[in-house]
Design a protein around this motif. Sequence first.
Motif, PDB file in Angstrom:
ATOM      1  N   LYS A  83      -6.248   3.183   6.274  1.00  7.86           N
ATOM      2  CA  LYS A  83      -6.097   3.996   7.255  1.00  7.86           C
ATOM      3  C   LYS A  83      -6.321   3.383   8.573  1.00  7.86           C
ATOM      4  O   LYS A  83      -5.935   3.869   9.629  1.00  7.86           O
ATOM      5  CB  LYS A  83      -7.576   4.861   7.209  1.00  7.86           C
ATOM      6  CG  LYS A  83      -7.486   5.672   5.949  1.00  7.86           C
ATOM      7  CD  LYS A  83      -6.113   6.633   5.755  1.00  7.86           C
ATOM      8  CE  LYS A  83      -6.000   7.368   4.158  1.00  7.86           C
ATOM      9  NZ  LYS A  83      -4.935   8.111   4.214  1.00  7.86           N
ATOM     10  N   ALA A  84      -6.813   2.035   8.843  1.00 10.70           N
ATOM     11  CA  ALA A  84      -6.821   1.362  10.109  1.00 10.70           C
ATOM     12  C   ALA A  84      -6.626  -0.319   9.706  1.00 10.70           C
ATOM     13  O   ALA A  84      -7.219  -0.783   8.641  1.00 10.70           O
ATOM     14  CB  ALA A  84      -7.965   1.741  10.650  1.00 10.70           C
ATOM     15  N   SER A 107       6.608  -2.753   8.489  1.00 16.30           N
ATOM     16  CA  SER A 107       6.095  -2.068   7.085  1.00 16.30           C
ATOM     17  C   SER A 107       6.363  -0.765   6.763  1.00 16.30           C
ATOM     18  O   SER A 107       6.158  -0.045   5.786  1.00 16.30           O
ATOM     19  CB  SER A 107       4.601  -2.632   6.941  1.00 16.30           C
ATOM     20  OG  SER A 107       3.724  -1.690   7.614  1.00 16.30           O
ATOM     21  N   GLY A 108       6.492  -0.166   7.981  1.00 13.51           N
ATOM     22  CA  GLY A 108       6.424   1.671   8.078  1.00 13.51           C
ATOM     23  C   GLY A 108       5.300   2.311   7.659  1.00 13.51           C
ATOM     24  O   GLY A 108       5.286   3.378   7.131  1.00 13.51           O
ATOM     25  N   HIS A 109       4.090   1.584   7.840  1.00  7.36           N
ATOM     26  CA  HIS A 109       2.697   2.139   7.450  1.00  7.36           C
ATOM     27  C   HIS A 109       2.254   2.823   8.718  1.00  7.36           C
ATOM     28  O   HIS A 109       2.276   2.556   9.795  1.00  7.36           O
ATOM     29  CB  HIS A 109       1.879   1.142   7.137  1.00  7.36           C
ATOM     30  CG  HIS A 109       0.761   1.446   6.133  1.00  7.36           C
ATOM     31  ND1 HIS A 109      -0.405   2.201   6.681  1.00  7.36           N
ATOM     32  CD2 HIS A 109       0.336   0.977   4.969  1.00  7.36           C
ATOM     33  CE1 HIS A 109      -1.207   2.232   5.503  1.00  7.36           C
ATOM     34  NE2 HIS A 109      -0.961   1.794   4.473  1.00  7.36           N
ATOM     35  N   PRO A 110       1.815   4.064   8.259  1.00 10.37           N
ATOM     36  CA  PRO A 110       0.989   4.877   9.372  1.00 10.37           C
ATOM     37  C   PRO A 110      -0.546   4.233   9.795  1.00 10.37           C
ATOM     38  O   PRO A 110      -0.958   5.002  10.784  1.00 10.37           O
ATOM     39  CB  PRO A 110       0.854   6.263   8.837  1.00 10.37           C
ATOM     40  CG  PRO A 110       0.710   5.919   7.406  1.00 10.37           C
ATOM     41  CD  PRO A 110       1.404   4.492   7.079  1.00 10.37           C
ATOM     42  N   ALA A 111      -1.011   3.346   9.595  1.00 10.59           N
ATOM     43  CA  ALA A 111      -2.367   2.864   9.726  1.00 10.59           C
ATOM     44  C   ALA A 111      -2.664   2.877  11.063  1.00 10.59           C
ATOM     45  O   ALA A 111      -1.774   2.465  11.971  1.00 10.59           O
ATOM     46  CB  ALA A 111      -2.630   1.713   8.976  1.00 10.59           C
ATOM     47  N   ASP A 140       0.674  -1.064   0.111  1.00 14.74           N
ATOM     48  CA  ASP A 140       0.031  -0.110   0.063  1.00 14.74           C
ATOM     49  C   ASP A 140       0.753   1.160  -0.045  1.00 14.74           C
ATOM     50  O   ASP A 140       1.149   2.143   1.063  1.00 14.74           O
ATOM     51  CB  ASP A 140      -0.955  -0.047   1.197  1.00 14.74           C
ATOM     52  CG  ASP A 140      -1.789   1.164   1.244  1.00 14.74           C
ATOM     53  OD1 ASP A 140      -2.256   1.832   0.279  1.00 14.74           O
ATOM     54  OD2 ASP A 140      -2.082   1.654   2.321  1.00 14.74           O
ATOM     55  N   LYS A 141       1.504   1.481  -1.090  1.00 15.53           N
ATOM     56  CA  LYS A 141       2.365   2.508  -1.284  1.00 15.53           C
ATOM     57  C   LYS A 141       1.797   4.041  -1.043  1.00 15.53           C
ATOM     58  O   LYS A 141       2.534   4.894  -0.585  1.00 15.53           O
ATOM     59  CB  LYS A 141       3.183   2.640  -2.606  1.00 15.53           C
ATOM     60  CG  LYS A 141       3.772   1.393  -2.987  1.00 15.53           C
ATOM     61  CD  LYS A 141       4.811   0.836  -2.163  1.00 15.53           C
ATOM     62  CE  LYS A 141       5.601  -0.410  -2.504  1.00 15.53           C
ATOM     63  NZ  LYS A 141       6.569  -0.800  -1.772  1.00 15.53           N
ATOM     64  N   GLU A 142       0.386   4.109  -1.241  1.00 19.79           N
ATOM     65  CA  GLU A 142      -0.135   5.296  -1.205  1.00 19.79           C
ATOM     66  C   GLU A 142      -0.695   5.288   0.153  1.00 19.79           C
ATOM     67  O   GLU A 142      -1.285   6.614   0.136  1.00 19.79           O
ATOM     68  CB  GLU A 142      -1.351   5.559  -2.398  1.00 19.79           C
ATOM     69  CG  GLU A 142      -0.590   5.402  -3.819  1.00 19.79           C
ATOM     70  CD  GLU A 142       0.258   6.235  -4.037  1.00 19.79           C
ATOM     71  OE1 GLU A 142       0.297   7.565  -3.565  1.00 19.79           O
ATOM     72  OE2 GLU A 142       1.399   6.109  -4.647  1.00 19.79           O
ATOM     73  N   HIS A 143      -0.544   4.435   1.111  1.00 14.02           N
ATOM     74  CA  HIS A 143      -1.188   4.561   2.364  1.00 14.02           C
ATOM     75  C   HIS A 143      -2.598   4.946   2.354  1.00 14.02           C
ATOM     76  O   HIS A 143      -3.276   5.760   3.192  1.00 14.02           O
ATOM     77  CB  HIS A 143      -0.483   5.750   3.126  1.00 14.02           C
ATOM     78  CG  HIS A 143       0.941   5.493   3.512  1.00 14.02           C
ATOM     79  ND1 HIS A 143       1.932   6.355   3.955  1.00 14.02           N
ATOM     80  CD2 HIS A 143       1.650   4.260   3.366  1.00 14.02           C
ATOM     81  CE1 HIS A 143       3.173   5.846   3.688  1.00 14.02           C
ATOM     82  NE2 HIS A 143       3.102   4.538   3.689  1.00 14.02           N
TER      83      HIS A 143
END
Length: 402
Positions: free
Chosen positions: A140-141, A167-171, A134-137
Motif C-alpha cells: 500500500k505504500a 511498475s503501474g503500481h498504485p502504492a 506484487d500482482k495483487e497490489h
Amino acid sequence: MSKNSSRTPGRHFLHIPGPTPLPDRVLRAMDTPIIDHRGPEFSKLTKRCLEGIKTIFKTTNPVIIYTATGTGAWEAALVNTLSPGDKVLMVETGQFATQWKNMAEKLGLKTEFIKTDWRVGADPDAIEARLKDDKEHEIKAVCVLHNETATGCLSPIAEVRKAIDRSGHPALFLVDTISSLASTDYRHDEWGVDVTVGGAQKGLMLPPGMSFNAISDKALAAAKNSELPKSFWAWDDMITMNKQGFFPYTPATQMLQGLAVAIDMLHEEGLDNVFSRHDRLAEATRRAIRAWGLEIICRDPKYYSPTITAILMPEGHDADAFRALALEQFNISYGASFGPFAGKMFRIGHLGDTNELMLLGALAATEMSLAIAGIPHKKGGVQAAMDYFVAVAARAARAAAE
C-alpha cells in the motif's frame, strides 16, 4: 588547560548531522514575548509559516506543522494513510530507515525490507521489480529516506517515482527528508511524492521539536479510508484549524517565530545557492577524507550526501574513543555510529547555517585529533579542502568578470 578550569573558551564546533547551529536571527526571533495563540497576531504568524514552508517543500498542497520531532511526523505519515495489516515496502538504507520500519510494525503494519549493506541509497530498479511482482497490489505504500543520516547516502527520489510509475503500481509514496530538506534540491509536487516528512532541527536551522507532513491529493484521499488510530496526528483536524491560522491544540509558538525567520533567510540566500553551498561543503569534506587516506562509508559517488559524510575508521581503532578525544581536546562534536558500523565510524555534519571557514575549522580539528589518537592517516586533508575552495572561488570570480 589546567585541571581546575571550569570554562571552555570559544565556540563549540557542533558537527553532528543535526541539530545544527542556530543562526543569531533565529535565536532573536524566538526570544520574544509569548503572544496569544488564539489571537489575530498569531493567526497572521501561522498563515505566514504555512505558506512559507510550502516554498521549501515546493508544493502548493497543505503542509502540516507538528509540535514534535521528526519521529512524530513519521508516525503521522503512516497513521493518516494506512490501515492495520497494510503492507509497506521500505529500503534498509541505514539506522533511521530501520527505525521507521520498526515503528510501522509497532503500529500494526506489515513491512517488507529491501536489504542493503548500509553503504548505498535506495535502488529504483529494485523497487520497480518488487512492485511488478506484487500482482495483487498488497503493498500500500513505498517508504524511502531521501537522505540516510546514519550513513550519508542520498537516494534518488525523482528516479524512485519514475520506477513506481513504470511498475503501474498504485502504492503511495512516502519520503523522509529530515536530514535533506532545505539543504539539497527537493520537489514534493514535481516528484509525485504523497507524504513528505520533514524536521526543523537540520536544514531549517531551528531547535528540535517541530516537524512536518507535506501532503498530496492522493494522500488526502487515502486519509479518508485510513483505519489506524490517530488523534494528535490527525490531518483533518489540523487542516480545518490551519485555514483560520490556528491549531487544534497549543502549538510551539516560539518555534513558529523562528520558522518564519528561517524561511526568510533561506530565500534571501536563494534556495539554489543554499543547495550549492551544501554541495561545496560536502565535496571539500570528501576531498579531505581521501587525502587522509580514510574510507567514506557511502561507497558509490552517485549516492553521496550533501549534508553528512560518514568516515570508516581503520581496523582496530575505536570511533567512539576518537570522538571522545576530539571533544576533550578541541571541543568538537561528531555524529555517533550505529548498527553494523557501531564503534567503527564517525559522521561529520556539514549542513544548516554553516560556511567554508566553519567547516575548515572542523576539518582541522579532525586532522589534529587523528594525529593525537595515533590513527594511521596522511597529512594534508585540510589543505585539500582549502585547495578545492580556492579553485571554486577562482572559477566564480572568472565567471563574474566575463
